[in-house]
Enzyme design. Structure first.
Site, PDB file in Angstrom:
ATOM      1  N   LYS A 125       0.829  -1.217   0.000  1.00  0.00           N
ATOM      2  CA  LYS A 125       0.000   0.000   0.000  1.00  0.00           C
ATOM      3  C   LYS A 125       0.855   1.256   0.000  1.00  0.00           C
ATOM      4  CE  LYS A 125      -4.188  -1.413   2.537  1.00  0.00           C
ATOM      5  NZ  LYS A 125      -5.011  -0.960   3.665  1.00  0.00           N
ATOM      6  N   LYS A 206      -8.994 -12.324  -5.137  1.00  0.00           N
ATOM      7  CA  LYS A 206      -9.925 -12.427  -4.016  1.00  0.00           C
ATOM      8  C   LYS A 206     -11.046 -11.397  -4.153  1.00  0.00           C
ATOM      9  CE  LYS A 206      -9.398 -12.252   0.710  1.00  0.00           C
ATOM     10  NZ  LYS A 206      -8.640 -12.030   1.936  1.00  0.00           N
ATOM     11  N   LYS A 209     -13.272  -5.409  -1.403  1.00  0.00           N
ATOM     12  CA  LYS A 209     -13.943  -4.108  -1.429  1.00  0.00           C
ATOM     13  C   LYS A 209     -13.249  -3.144  -2.371  1.00  0.00           C
ATOM     14  CE  LYS A 209     -14.486  -4.386   3.550  1.00  0.00           C
ATOM     15  NZ  LYS A 209     -14.137  -3.759   4.803  1.00  0.00           N
TER      16      LYS A 209
END
Ligand code: TRP
Length: 340
Positions: A125, A206, A209
């Protein structure tokens, strides 16, 4: 005499404490439910369970204050609708218990720069971006505080959080060794198989969101029509064989996996019942709808009374605070702070 012995036995055989956390960012989907929340619901009957909505973690990345507030209430409502029973487990908002941030500092000073730098989630990230929030870097120390403040024995987490849990254990052991026994060293619990739900449009990824397209995600509050539409458009393949084989047939295997998690049969057995993708999709749709229907009904009932959710969260925070404050006091004493 007998009651004394019975009590002693009871305390020494205390049920393990389980703690887990979930971020209030974005709407929950069926992957969250089948992979995590459903296990939380089951665990509450067997363990002393604490579940926290980690709003402090949600501000480690760009966020909107208004959205955050809305998501926090929505998540609490969803968790209760999904079956977390506030009479049995403790549900609370992380920022309501200031012990988390306080303990987090002591743990930041126990963890090292090197350890935090090696966290793959930060590396993914953070990507050497200068504008990344400093809190994203220290995020794992806060997560360790969430867990250690409650002396949790077990922590159900997904694969992506394993490394953070390992670090939590290392921090706890180091703190105990240097400053005296303070924390229970927690263990990760392994989620049962059949819980890895992939994106319907992109079945090697996967369900998440943060995916770009919503069409690959089944949200817990999706209408039944929408669920049917998304499943009917789910990516499969052209060889027209219903077989469970994730590497070569990711789309079909994902449908089998979802159906398996909904009805509790293993994917290979289910596969042997079908010869056509259409039939598999039809049963998968029906199974998802019957799993989500009670949750959705509960959600709409609960959302009529926001005061009730606020009250549940207040009771939860009051219970959590008592335990977390005890741990923080002990940690402060052991680390050498003068008693106030
Ligand atoms: N980091 C976790 C995630 O993103 C959420 C989390 C925060 C958590 N604190 C926790 C999970 C404590 C388990 C225990 O999924």
């Amino acid at each position: 005499m007998r009651t004394v012995v019975a009590k002693l036995l009871l305390t020494s055989m205390a049920v393990p404490r389980v703690l887990s956390g979930i971020q209030p960012s974005g709407e929950l989907h069926i992957g969250n439910y089948l992979g995590a929340i459903r296990n939380w619901v089951r665990d509450q009957y067997e363990h002393d369970a604490f579940y926290t909505i980690v709003d402090l973690h949600a501000i480690t990345v760009e966020h909107s204050p208004k959205e955050l507030r809305r998501s926090t209430v929505e998540l609490a409502t969803t968790l209760i609708a999904a079956g977390l029973d506030p009479k049995i487990c403790t549900i609370f908002v992380q920022s309501h218990v200031s012990a988390h941030t306080e303990l987090s500092w002591l743990l930041e000073c126990t963890a090292t720069f090197g350890e935090l730098s090696r966290m793959t989630q930060f590396k993914d990230k953070g990507k050497n971006d200068e504008s990344v929030r400093a809190g994203l870097f220290t995020y794992p120390a806060l997560m360790a505080a969430d867990i250690l403040a409650y002396q949790a024995d077990l922590v159900p987490v997904g694969e992506d959080q394993r490394q953070h849990l390992e670090l939590t254990r290392d921090i706890a052991i180091r703190f105990n060794t240097k400053y005296g026994t303070t924390f229970t060293v927690p263990k990760a619990t392994i989620p049962p198989v059949g819980a890895r739900v992939m994106d319907l449009m992109n079945p090697t990824k996967k369900m998440s969101k943060s995916a770009q397209a919503q069409s690959g995600i089944i949200y817990l509050l999706d209408s039944h029509d929408n669920i049917a539409k998304k499943i009917s458009r789910a990516v499969t393949d052209t060889d027209n064989q219903v077989k469970y084989d994730p590497p070569s047939k990711p789309g079909v295997s994902n449908l089998l996996e979802i159906l398996s998690a909904c009805i509790g049969e293993d994917p290979e057995t289910i596969a042997s019942r079908y010869s056509r993708y259409g039939d598999l999709k039809k049963e998968t749709t029906e199974a998802i709808i019957s799993v989500l229907k009670p949750l959705q009904q509960n959600y709409f009932e609960l959302s009529k009374d926001p005061g009730q959710i606020a009250e549940i969260l207040e009771i939860g925070a009051n219970k959590a605070r008592v335990i977390a404050n005890q741990t923080v006091s002990l940690a402060k004493e052991n680390i050498g702070f003068l008693a106030p």
